[in-house]
Design a protein around this motif. Structure first.
Motif, PDB file in Angstrom:
ATOM      1  N   PHE A  39       0.810  -1.216   0.000  1.00  0.00           N
ATOM      2  CA  PHE A  39       0.000   0.000   0.000  1.00  0.00           C
ATOM      3  C   PHE A  39       0.846   1.270   0.000  1.00  0.00           C
ATOM      4  O   PHE A  39       0.311   2.360   0.208  1.00  0.00           O
ATOM      5  CB  PHE A  39      -0.942   0.001   1.207  1.00  0.00           C
ATOM      6  CG  PHE A  39      -1.918  -1.137   1.209  1.00  0.00           C
ATOM      7  CD1 PHE A  39      -3.043  -1.107   0.402  1.00  0.00           C
ATOM      8  CD2 PHE A  39      -1.690  -2.259   1.988  1.00  0.00           C
ATOM      9  CE1 PHE A  39      -3.947  -2.163   0.387  1.00  0.00           C
ATOM     10  CE2 PHE A  39      -2.586  -3.320   1.985  1.00  0.00           C
ATOM     11  CZ  PHE A  39      -3.697  -3.279   1.180  1.00  0.00           C
TER      12      PHE A  39
ATOM     13  N   ARG B 167      -5.885   2.677   0.567  1.00  0.00           N
ATOM     14  CA  ARG B 167      -5.602   2.796   2.004  1.00  0.00           C
ATOM     15  C   ARG B 167      -6.039   4.153   2.540  1.00  0.00           C
ATOM     16  O   ARG B 167      -6.639   4.239   3.627  1.00  0.00           O
ATOM     17  CB  ARG B 167      -4.110   2.600   2.274  1.00  0.00           C
ATOM     18  CG  ARG B 167      -3.743   2.729   3.751  1.00  0.00           C
ATOM     19  CD  ARG B 167      -2.299   2.398   4.017  1.00  0.00           C
ATOM     20  NE  ARG B 167      -1.395   3.308   3.331  1.00  0.00           N
ATOM     21  CZ  ARG B 167      -0.063   3.225   3.416  1.00  0.00           C
ATOM     22  NH1 ARG B 167       0.499   2.276   4.138  1.00  0.00           N
ATOM     23  NH2 ARG B 167       0.699   4.089   2.767  1.00  0.00           N
TER      24      ARG B 167
ATOM     25  N   GLU C  80      -8.904   4.496   5.457  1.00  0.00           N
ATOM     26  CA  GLU C  80      -8.560   5.093   6.748  1.00  0.00           C
ATOM     27  C   GLU C  80      -9.367   6.351   7.010  1.00  0.00           C
ATOM     28  O   GLU C  80      -9.655   6.673   8.169  1.00  0.00           O
ATOM     29  CB  GLU C  80      -7.059   5.390   6.792  1.00  0.00           C
ATOM     30  CG  GLU C  80      -6.202   4.132   6.848  1.00  0.00           C
ATOM     31  CD  GLU C  80      -4.716   4.427   6.865  1.00  0.00           C
ATOM     32  OE1 GLU C  80      -4.348   5.612   6.655  1.00  0.00           O
ATOM     33  OE2 GLU C  80      -3.924   3.489   7.073  1.00  0.00           O
TER      34      GLU C  80
ATOM     35  N   ARG D 101      -9.718  -0.070   8.043  1.00  0.00           N
ATOM     36  CA  ARG D 101      -8.347  -0.514   7.782  1.00  0.00           C
ATOM     37  C   ARG D 101      -8.357  -1.487   6.604  1.00  0.00           C
ATOM     38  O   ARG D 101      -9.373  -2.132   6.328  1.00  0.00           O
ATOM     39  CB  ARG D 101      -7.724  -1.177   9.014  1.00  0.00           C
ATOM     40  CG  ARG D 101      -8.414  -2.461   9.457  1.00  0.00           C
ATOM     41  CD  ARG D 101      -7.772  -3.034  10.710  1.00  0.00           C
ATOM     42  NE  ARG D 101      -8.357  -4.307  11.098  1.00  0.00           N
ATOM     43  CZ  ARG D 101      -9.454  -4.443  11.816  1.00  0.00           C
ATOM     44  NH1 ARG D 101     -10.086  -3.362  12.246  1.00  0.00           N
ATOM     45  NH2 ARG D 101      -9.918  -5.643  12.108  1.00  0.00           N
TER      46      ARG D 101
ATOM     47  N   SER E  73      -5.900  -4.545   4.566  1.00  0.00           N
ATOM     48  CA  SER E  73      -4.769  -5.452   4.743  1.00  0.00           C
ATOM     49  C   SER E  73      -4.711  -6.412   3.574  1.00  0.00           C
ATOM     50  O   SER E  73      -5.665  -6.526   2.785  1.00  0.00           O
ATOM     51  CB  SER E  73      -4.902  -6.228   6.064  1.00  0.00           C
ATOM     52  OG  SER E  73      -6.086  -7.021   6.057  1.00  0.00           O
TER      53      SER E  73
END
Length: 379
Positions: free
Chosen positions: A316, A340, A344, A349, A351
């Motif tokens: 990211f 990302r 945020e 979040r 991943s």
């Protein structure tokens, strides 16, 4: 009783004189060594006792022999206490010098190493705090260095990505201007394609600059994860069909989200485009949405074969594309960084992890509060 009161008054008067002199001495040595500062209270304590004793002895007219004995005892006590205070002060000063030398390494970028020698509790606490501060400074310097390297890479890559289409546009424009082509329509279509690609790149840069500046403000509304995923799959279907990749969205639950529909659509679109480009023909890209606790997890699974373990933490980062070649259609490497930033900004979040045959991107967002229907009133 009267004699005791009189003795107390004389002793207090003598001790007060010693105390005043001690205060003056402490003020005079306040900028000197701690050893000297520790010696002053020891001398003042014995001096106050000696001054009080001498005052009482003088008032009670003690003999010169008794007065000499008392003075000798107080002098020995004063010497002993002063020596002890100086010894203690020297140990504190030595520990302070070691701590000062170790702290000097912070300014040189070498990090702080606490001295091994025993130290007083206050200096030991300061050493622990300096150790924590050194660890945070080291981590901050590493993050700053990584960010600076990423920015330099991004500038170099963007310059390359802009130079190639601009050179092509210039060549096609000159060919059209000089009448050197028999297929102007094909050149116009190609020029339009290149302009659209440049526009997308500029839009990505603008969006990334908003994210990094903290000015990305989502317009939150209640949306359904089912509709969000359905629209994203429909938008990516032509690209997947053209590359022979199957798109599936069987594991999507109708979860309520409070998010910006346009921004979250861009998140899923970026993830799907990335997955489709990385998945070989006849592969499958699967999208799912499930409830985990009080959050919704939107997942995109591809068949890219996996990401090297040493590259997972960079996925990211701005400019990361997972390959060294800067050729289309890899893009400018901004899509996942934008993902990302948007996630945020929604207090979520994102991943990534490897799975057999590919990798799985997960976007975790808070669920919207479900409305409980009220029972109808009875007339």
């Amino acid at each position: 009783m009267r004699d005791l009161l009189l003795i107390a008054c004389y002793a207090a008067a003598g001790s007060a004189v010693a105390g005043v002199l001690g205060a003056v001495a402490l003020r005079a040595v306040r900028r000197r060594s701690v050893a000297l500062s520790l010696a002053v209270p020891a001398v003042v304590a014995v001096g106050a006792m000696l001054a009080g004793t001498l005052s009482v002895a003088w008032a009670m007219f003690l003999s010169s022999h008794d007065l000499a004995v008392i003075t000798m005892v107080c002098a020995v006590a004063a010497a002993t206490s002063t020596a002890t205070a100086l010894l203690l002060g020297r140990r504190v000063s030595r520990a302070h010098r070691r701590l000062e030398d170790a702290a000097g390494a912070l300014g040189d970028g070498r990090g702080f190493q606490a001295p091994d020698a025993p130290m007083p509790a206050e200096l030991a606490s300061l050493a622990r705090r300096l150790t924590d501060t050194s660890a945070r400074l080291t981590a901050s310097r590493e993050r700053e260095a990584a960010l600076e390297a990423s920015r330099r890479e991004l500038v170099a890559w963007i310059s390359h990505d802009l130079r190639s289409p601009l050179a092509g546009l210039r060549a096609m424009a000159e060919a059209l201007e000089d009448g050197m082509t028999d297929e102007p329509a094909r050149y116009h279509r190609r020029m339009r394609t290149e302009v659209e690609r440049l526009t997308e790149m500029v839009n990505d840069l603008f969006e990334l600059s908003r994210i990094q500046a903290g000015s990305l403000a989502p317009s939150l509304a209640r949306i359904s994860a089912y509709d969000l995923v359905g629209d994203a799959i429909a938008g990516a279907h032509p690209l997947a069909a053209g590359r022979g990749v199957r798109l599936t969205g069987d594991g999507v639950q109708p979860l309520p989200l409070r998010a910006d529909g346009n921004q979250m659509s861009r998140v899923l679109a970026n993830l799907l485009v990335n997955a489709i480009h990385r998945t070989p023909a006849d592969g499958t890209v699967a999208v799912s949405a499930r409830e985990v606790g009080d959050t919704a997890v939107l997942a995109v699974t591809d068949g890219c074969g996996g990401i090297p373990a040493d590259e997972l933490h960079r996925v990211f980062d701005t400019g990361w594309r997972g390959e060294h070649a800067r050729t289309p259609p890899a893009g400018a490497g901004l899509g996942l960084a934008i993902v990302r930033g948007i996630v945020e900004a929604h207090a979520g979040r994102v991943s990534v992890r490897n799975i057999p045959g590919g990798c799985r991107f997960e976007v975790t967002l808070p669920l919207a509060r479900r409305t409980v229907p009220r029972a109808p009133r009875t007339p």
